[in-house]
Design a protein around this motif. Structure first.
Motif, PDB file in Angstrom:
ATOM      1  N   VAL A  10       0.795  -1.217   0.000  1.00 38.57           N
ATOM      2  CA  VAL A  10       0.000   0.000   0.000  1.00 38.57           C
ATOM      3  C   VAL A  10       0.828   1.268   0.000  1.00 38.57           C
ATOM      4  N   LEU A  11       2.046   1.214   0.499  1.00 40.30           N
ATOM      5  CA  LEU A  11       2.809   2.445   0.665  1.00 40.30           C
ATOM      6  C   LEU A  11       3.674   2.791  -0.525  1.00 40.30           C
ATOM      7  N   ARG A  12       3.718   1.936  -1.545  1.00 44.99           N
ATOM      8  CA  ARG A  12       4.571   2.232  -2.684  1.00 44.99           C
ATOM      9  C   ARG A  12       4.075   3.457  -3.444  1.00 44.99           C
ATOM     10  N   ARG A  13       2.797   3.663  -3.424  1.00 42.06           N
ATOM     11  CA  ARG A  13       2.251   4.821  -4.137  1.00 42.06           C
ATOM     12  C   ARG A  13       2.192   6.033  -3.217  1.00 42.06           C
ATOM     13  N   GLU A  14       1.785   5.772  -1.919  1.00 45.33           N
ATOM     14  CA  GLU A  14       1.633   6.890  -1.005  1.00 45.33           C
ATOM     15  C   GLU A  14       2.988   7.166  -0.321  1.00 45.33           C
ATOM     16  N   ALA A  15       2.952   7.716  -1.344  1.00 38.77           N
ATOM     17  CA  ALA A  15       4.138   8.054  -0.718  1.00 38.77           C
ATOM     18  C   ALA A  15       4.264   9.525  -0.247  1.00 38.77           C
ATOM     19  N   TRP A 354       5.224  13.343   0.869  1.00 35.91           N
ATOM     20  CA  TRP A 354       4.157  14.156   0.293  1.00 35.91           C
ATOM     21  C   TRP A 354       4.627  15.581   0.040  1.00 35.91           C
ATOM     22  N   LEU A 355       5.373  16.132   0.989  1.00 38.43           N
ATOM     23  CA  LEU A 355       5.881  17.489   0.824  1.00 38.43           C
ATOM     24  C   LEU A 355       6.871  17.574  -0.335  1.00 38.43           C
ATOM     25  N   TYR A 356       7.716  16.553  -0.451  1.00 37.90           N
ATOM     26  CA  TYR A 356       8.690  16.562  -1.547  1.00 37.90           C
ATOM     27  C   TYR A 356       7.972  16.543  -2.888  1.00 37.90           C
ATOM     28  N   SER A 357       6.960  15.705  -3.009  1.00 34.53           N
ATOM     29  CA  SER A 357       6.171  15.668  -4.244  1.00 34.53           C
ATOM     30  C   SER A 357       5.544  17.033  -4.520  1.00 34.53           C
ATOM     31  N   PRO A 363       1.966  15.684  -7.221  1.00 35.95           N
ATOM     32  CA  PRO A 363       0.718  15.946  -6.499  1.00 35.95           C
ATOM     33  C   PRO A 363       0.977  16.581  -5.141  1.00 35.95           C
ATOM     34  N   SER A 364       0.044  17.404  -4.697  1.00 40.95           N
ATOM     35  CA  SER A 364       0.191  18.077  -3.413  1.00 40.95           C
ATOM     36  C   SER A 364      -0.102  17.121  -2.266  1.00 40.95           C
ATOM     37  N   ALA A 365       0.292  17.532  -1.057  1.00 39.49           N
ATOM     38  CA  ALA A 365      -0.024  16.743   0.136  1.00 39.49           C
ATOM     39  C   ALA A 365      -1.534  16.632   0.315  1.00 39.49           C
ATOM     40  N   GLN A 366      -2.262  17.692  -0.041  1.00 37.23           N
ATOM     41  CA  GLN A 366      -3.721  17.627   0.074  1.00 37.23           C
ATOM     42  C   GLN A 366      -4.299  16.614  -0.907  1.00 37.23           C
TER      43      GLN A 366
END
Length: 470
Positions: A10-15, A354-357, A363-366
């Protein structure tokens, strides 16, 4: 830690520090179940790992001398442990799993010892006074083997086809050296590791030197800043090594298995810029050294934030590099007092992804939050609250990482960007090289924002199921 697809998809994308702060001394002295007389407890009373760590003393420094033969998988070790008693001690424990002890002294005098499961029970010749500094020397040998964690993963000294992948979260340090094996106890380290010529031994901190003689090579490493035992490593393998110094003066040491080199190279090139970016967000990088250990360890299934030099079981992607680098602030410099609060490590490192992305064209953290919140109430994301996962089997589960990160995004929305990033920097600064708890983080967020945030944190950290409102 960053699980790979083989552990969870599950975490490979959410990253050398010998003294102990008064507050930590009180924690260590009070830790663990009560015992009769001046006897250090067998554990610090962690709710998920009750035998982890030991009561009655604080380790200031470990001096570890190791020899490892990958062919026979045999380890020889000598640990010189400099400690201070936080109570009167007629007996105390060290955590050590599996290896045979061949000698033990306390302050150069032979001491009685016995084995009791993972506990090495030590009775010095004379009772130690509260506040007394003392030195324990343990010689030991054997074939170290990993422990199996409650979630089924391997942890500790994990043999590979050319050496060993050494990662200790949450229990594995005791598989290769006698330790006060809980994040409550943080120490400085020296490592002297001898391996066959052609192999490289990589530990934490700064490389002091290496010497090849009579078919072996000895590596000397020093980790000066305090470190929890689970973050120590002594990984051995056939590695391609690159060393350089960043423009901020950080000494970088990368060790890469040749089988992973092509995939790892473009990601590791970004390490200086990632550390620079994180330093701007979280405050100054906490250490003098950095780098990466990229091994070929297909039976492991995760990466770990081993202090100053994260260990990767294979070539990492950029999100994983960002994640493990963020742990140098959140998890390594600022450490846990209980494994139930591991969201303070993994939620923060996931949010750094999320912040790095968000700040690098992705994509934003939101957006990451919104995508997760759309998951149905039956999804594993809502299986348990991240602030207290319920057992050691759950500490690396999806809610700890993803819902932990979602908690930070909810906080950011509630207090605004300016205050939110002040909170992150203040958390890293005020607890630098020490410990932090969830109640302390909540109080800090309320102090800097001027808001009552109890309901927010209760909902997102401690309420079972999917919250009704994002």
């Amino acid at each position: 830690m960053r699980p790979s697809v083989r552990r969870t998809a599950v975490l490979r994308r959410e990253a050398v520090i010998v003294t102990v702060p008064v507050a930590l001394a009180a924690l260590l002295a009070a830790a663990g179940p009560a015992s009769a007389g001046p006897i250090g407890s067998a554990g610090v009373g962690d709710p998920y790992f009750p035998l982890a760590g030991n009561g009655g003393y604080h380790v200031g420094h470990y001096d570890l001398t190791l020899g490892y033969d990958p062919g026979s998988r045999h380890l020889t070790g000598k640990a010189v442990i400099t400690a201070r008693a936080t109570q009167r001690l007629s007996r105390f424990d060290l955590d050590l799993e599996g290896l045979k002890v061949t000698g033990l002294t306390v302050d150069h005098a032979k001491a009685e010892y016995r084995r009791d499961g993972q506990e090495l029970v030590v009775t010095p010749r004379h009772t130690l006074r509260k506040g007394e500094r003392f030195k324990v020397t343990v010689t030991y040998a054997g074939k170290p083997a990993p422990v199996t964690d409650p979630d089924g993963s391997l942890d500790g000294w994990i043999p590979t086809d050319d050496g060993a992948f050494v990662v200790g979260e949450p229990q594995g340090a005791m598989t290769w050296f006698p330790a006060n094996n809980h994040p409550l106890d943080k120490s400085s380290y020296d490592f002297t590791i001898t391996v066959p010529k052609g192999r490289t031994a990589v530990a934490n901190g700064v490389l002091l030197g290496q010497r090849t003689k009579n078919g072996t090579t000895t590596f000397r490493w020093r980790q000066k800043e305090p470190m929890a035992a689970y973050l120590a490593t002594a990984t051995v393998g056939t590695f391609q090594v690159e060393q350089y110094t960043t423009r901020d003066g950080i000494k970088v040491y990368d060790a890469v298995d040749p089988r992973e080199a092509a995939a790892a190279k473009p990601v590791l090139k970004k390490l200086p810029s990632v550390l620079e970016w994180e330093s701007k967000l979280f405050g100054p990088y906490p250490y003098r050294a950095a780098g990466s250990i990229v091994d070929h360890a297909p039976n492991v299934g995760y990466a770990l934030e081993t202090q100053t030099r994260p260990a990767y079981d294979r070539a990492p992607d950029l999100s994983t590099l960002v994640h493990e680098s963020a742990h140098q602030w959140f998890g390594d410099s600022v450490s846990l007092t209980s494994w139930k609060e591991i969201w303070l490590n993994e939620g923060f490192a996931t949010y750094a992804e999320w912040l790095y992305s968000e700040q690098h064209g992705g994509p934003s953290a939101q957006t990451a939050f919104d995508e997760l919140y759309q998951r149905p109430a039956s999804d594993d994301l809502w299986a348990f609250p991240p602030g207290d996962p319920g057992s050691g089997a759950n500490i690396f589960g999806t809610p700890v990482y993803a819902r932990g990160a979602m908690t930070l995004q909810v906080l950011r929305t509630a207090v605004g960007d300016r205050t939110f990033f002040r909170i992150l920097r203040a958390w890293a600064a005020e607890h630098r090289y020490g410990h932090g708890t969830t109640p302390q983080f909540v109080r800090l967020a309320e102090r800097l924002s001027g808001k009552d945030l109890d309901a927010l944190f209760h909902t997102w950290l401690y309420t079972a199921g999917k919250p009704n409102t994002p």
